[in-house]
Write a protein that holds these residues in place. Structure first.
Motif, PDB file in Angstrom:
ATOM      1  N   PRO A   1       0.820  -1.226   0.000  1.00 27.80           N
ATOM      2  CA  PRO A   1       0.000   0.000   0.000  1.00 27.80           C
ATOM      3  C   PRO A   1       0.846   1.265   0.000  1.00 27.80           C
ATOM      4  N   GLU A   2       0.306   2.283  -0.600  1.00 26.10           N
ATOM      5  CA  GLU A   2       0.967   3.581  -0.594  1.00 26.10           C
ATOM      6  C   GLU A   2       0.588   4.348   0.668  1.00 26.10           C
ATOM      7  N   ARG A   3       1.587   4.839   1.377  1.00 26.91           N
ATOM      8  CA  ARG A   3       1.337   5.648   2.566  1.00 26.91           C
ATOM      9  C   ARG A   3       0.701   6.984   2.166  1.00 26.91           C
ATOM     10  N   GLN A   4       0.038   7.640   3.119  1.00 25.81           N
ATOM     11  CA  GLN A   4      -0.579   8.932   2.852  1.00 25.81           C
ATOM     12  C   GLN A   4       0.451   9.964   2.393  1.00 25.81           C
ATOM     13  N   LYS A   5       1.665   9.836   2.874  1.00 27.00           N
ATOM     14  CA  LYS A   5       2.719  10.786   2.511  1.00 27.00           C
ATOM     15  C   LYS A   5       3.014  10.749   1.010  1.00 27.00           C
ATOM     16  N   VAL A   6       2.789   9.610   0.364  1.00 28.18           N
ATOM     17  CA  VAL A   6       3.006   9.511  -1.080  1.00 28.18           C
ATOM     18  C   VAL A   6       2.084  10.478  -1.816  1.00 28.18           C
ATOM     19  N   SER A   7       0.806  10.465  -1.456  1.00 28.64           N
ATOM     20  CA  SER A   7      -0.134  11.367  -2.128  1.00 28.64           C
ATOM     21  C   SER A   7       0.177  12.821  -1.799  1.00 28.64           C
TER      22      SER A   7
ATOM     23  N   LEU B   1       3.219  14.082  -1.253  1.00 28.08           N
ATOM     24  CA  LEU B   1       4.363  14.451  -2.089  1.00 28.08           C
ATOM     25  C   LEU B   1       3.945  14.640  -3.547  1.00 28.08           C
ATOM     26  N   LEU B   2       3.061  13.779  -4.024  1.00 29.05           N
ATOM     27  CA  LEU B   2       2.569  13.917  -5.395  1.00 29.05           C
ATOM     28  C   LEU B   2       1.833  15.244  -5.574  1.00 29.05           C
TER      29      LEU B   2
ATOM     30  N   HIS C   1       1.589  25.350  -9.863  1.00 30.86           N
ATOM     31  CA  HIS C   1       2.441  26.472  -9.493  1.00 30.86           C
ATOM     32  C   HIS C   1       3.900  26.043  -9.280  1.00 30.86           C
ATOM     33  N   GLN C   2       4.104  24.735  -8.998  1.00 34.60           N
ATOM     34  CA  GLN C   2       5.462  24.236  -8.756  1.00 34.60           C
ATOM     35  C   GLN C   2       6.086  23.636 -10.003  1.00 34.60           C
ATOM     36  N   LYS C   3       5.247  23.237 -10.948  1.00 35.71           N
ATOM     37  CA  LYS C   3       5.762  22.506 -12.104  1.00 35.71           C
ATOM     38  C   LYS C   3       6.737  23.346 -12.930  1.00 35.71           C
ATOM     39  N   ASP C   4       6.511  24.643 -12.966  1.00 37.54           N
ATOM     40  CA  ASP C   4       7.376  25.521 -13.745  1.00 37.54           C
ATOM     41  C   ASP C   4       8.252  26.373 -12.835  1.00 37.54           C
ATOM     42  N   ARG C   5       8.803  25.735 -11.816  1.00 38.86           N
ATOM     43  CA  ARG C   5       9.641  26.465 -10.870  1.00 38.86           C
ATOM     44  C   ARG C   5      10.725  25.534 -10.330  1.00 38.86           C
ATOM     45  N   THR C   6      11.953  26.022 -10.234  1.00 38.12           N
ATOM     46  CA  THR C   6      12.994  25.254  -9.550  1.00 38.12           C
ATOM     47  C   THR C   6      12.550  25.030  -8.114  1.00 38.12           C
ATOM     48  N   HIS C   7      12.583  23.771  -7.687  1.00 37.86           N
ATOM     49  CA  HIS C   7      11.962  23.444  -6.407  1.00 37.86           C
ATOM     50  C   HIS C   7      12.665  22.238  -5.786  1.00 37.86           C
ATOM     51  N   VAL C   8      12.815  22.254  -4.457  1.00 34.14           N
ATOM     52  CA  VAL C   8      13.422  21.140  -3.728  1.00 34.14           C
ATOM     53  C   VAL C   8      12.448  20.664  -2.656  1.00 34.14           C
ATOM     54  N   THR C   9      12.105  19.380  -2.700  1.00 31.15           N
ATOM     55  CA  THR C   9      11.268  18.780  -1.666  1.00 31.15           C
ATOM     56  C   THR C   9      12.113  17.763  -0.907  1.00 31.15           C
ATOM     57  N   LEU C  10      12.186  17.914   0.403  1.00 35.76           N
ATOM     58  CA  LEU C  10      12.992  17.030   1.246  1.00 35.76           C
ATOM     59  C   LEU C  10      12.086  16.252   2.183  1.00 35.76           C
ATOM     60  N   LEU C  11      12.206  14.927   2.164  1.00 35.48           N
ATOM     61  CA  LEU C  11      11.462  14.054   3.069  1.00 35.48           C
ATOM     62  C   LEU C  11      12.409  13.527   4.134  1.00 35.48           C
ATOM     63  N   LEU C  12      12.065  13.763   5.391  1.00 34.33           N
ATOM     64  CA  LEU C  12      12.875  13.296   6.511  1.00 34.33           C
ATOM     65  C   LEU C  12      12.128  12.207   7.271  1.00 34.33           C
ATOM     66  N   GLY C  13      12.871  11.186   7.701  1.00 33.60           N
ATOM     67  CA  GLY C  13      12.265  10.106   8.465  1.00 33.60           C
ATOM     68  C   GLY C  13      13.336   9.178   9.005  1.00 33.60           C
TER      69      GLY C  13
ATOM     70  N   ARG D   1      10.175   5.814  -4.454  1.00 37.57           N
ATOM     71  CA  ARG D   1       9.975   5.030  -5.670  1.00 37.57           C
ATOM     72  C   ARG D   1       8.506   5.063  -6.103  1.00 37.57           C
ATOM     73  N   GLN D   2       7.586   4.963  -5.145  1.00 36.39           N
ATOM     74  CA  GLN D   2       6.164   5.005  -5.483  1.00 36.39           C
ATOM     75  C   GLN D   2       5.782   6.361  -6.069  1.00 36.39           C
ATOM     76  N   VAL D   3       6.347   7.428  -5.525  1.00 33.97           N
ATOM     77  CA  VAL D   3       6.106   8.766  -6.072  1.00 33.97           C
ATOM     78  C   VAL D   3       6.587   8.834  -7.512  1.00 33.97           C
ATOM     79  N   VAL D   4       7.797   8.362  -7.756  1.00 37.44           N
ATOM     80  CA  VAL D   4       8.369   8.393  -9.107  1.00 37.44           C
ATOM     81  C   VAL D   4       7.520   7.579 -10.077  1.00 37.44           C
ATOM     82  N   CYS D   5       7.110   6.392  -9.670  1.00 37.19           N
ATOM     83  CA  CYS D   5       6.279   5.541 -10.536  1.00 37.19           C
ATOM     84  C   CYS D   5       4.982   6.251 -10.907  1.00 37.19           C
TER      85      CYS D   5
END
Length: 231
Positions: A68-74, A76-77, A84-96, A107-111
């Protein structure tokens, strides 16, 4: 035969000489729909049990409907697909913390992203040790026609190179290259502690930090259900 080249031969010649502008540099893998097709296939009960018992995740795991995909996957997606982010240089960092599932979530996000938009290019960090060379030579001449997402689950190892790349992109006015990173909180604190300039200096529109806070009830129930079906 000495006349006009056959269409098939002309097409093959064109393919041979066409530059592969989106090829990933050393230490990175270009994730395409074809790449995902090669790794698709449902997990066996044994493979599923091995995953839940802590083995390193693989692409087949991320593509499997049995994990199953965790809620965090959706979440991040949502960030990465925000118009508004698609056309902007952007960094998303996931900590855990270690073992919380960061790598399989990335990997699930990328897929999901590649399936939803095959024109989006993704570079996945396969070897942080090899990829510590500057990213700037690899990205400076890329086309501006499509979005590139650069992904690493060893953010602390390549942080300096990513920071330099983001700084370069902002100064060049490039808006079609984004980053998705993850690592453990303690490792990221070490990064921030040794740097004079940090990602937060770019501002909230450029740098977003997400943190895993254990399992939600919905996540826990989904994982327990998947585990119970191992046979």
């Amino acid at each position: 035969y000495g006349g006009t080249p056959l269409p098939e031969l002309a097409e093959e010649k064109d393919k041979t000489h066409k530059p592969q502008t989106w090829n990933a540099p050393t230490g990175w893998e270009h994730i395409t729909p074809q790449f995902l097709d090669r790794h698709a296939g449902e997990l066996t009960d044994t493979q599923l049990l091995q995953f839940f018992n802590g083995r390193l995740p693989e692409w087949q795991d991320a593509l499997s409907s049995r994990i199953p995909e965790r809620q965090k996957v959706s979440q991040l997606l949502h960030i990465l697909q925000d118009p508004h982010q698609k056309d902007r240089t952007h960094v998303t960092l996931l900590l855990g913390a270690a073992g919380e599932g960061k790598s399989v979530m990335l990997r699930q996000v990328v897929c999901n992203l590649v399936k939803a938009d095959p024109t989006r290019h993704v570079w996945w960090n396969t070897d942080a040790g090899l990829s510590t060379q500057s990213l700037i030579p690899a990205i400076q001449n890329l086309p501006r026609s499509h979005t590139l997402l650069i992904v690493s689950d060893e953010a602390d190892v390549i942080a300096d190179k990513v920071y330099d790349a983001v700084d370069f992109l902002l100064k060049q006015g490039r808006k079609n290259i984004q980053f998705l990173l993850c690592c453990q909180p303690i490792a990221w604190r070490e990064v921030e502690g040794r740097r004079e300039k940090n990602f937060g200096d770019f501002g909230r529109e450029i740098f977003v930090k997400e943190e895993l806070q254990g399992l939600s009830l919905q996540d826990a129930e989904a994982i327990a259900d998947a585990w119970s079906k191992c046979g």
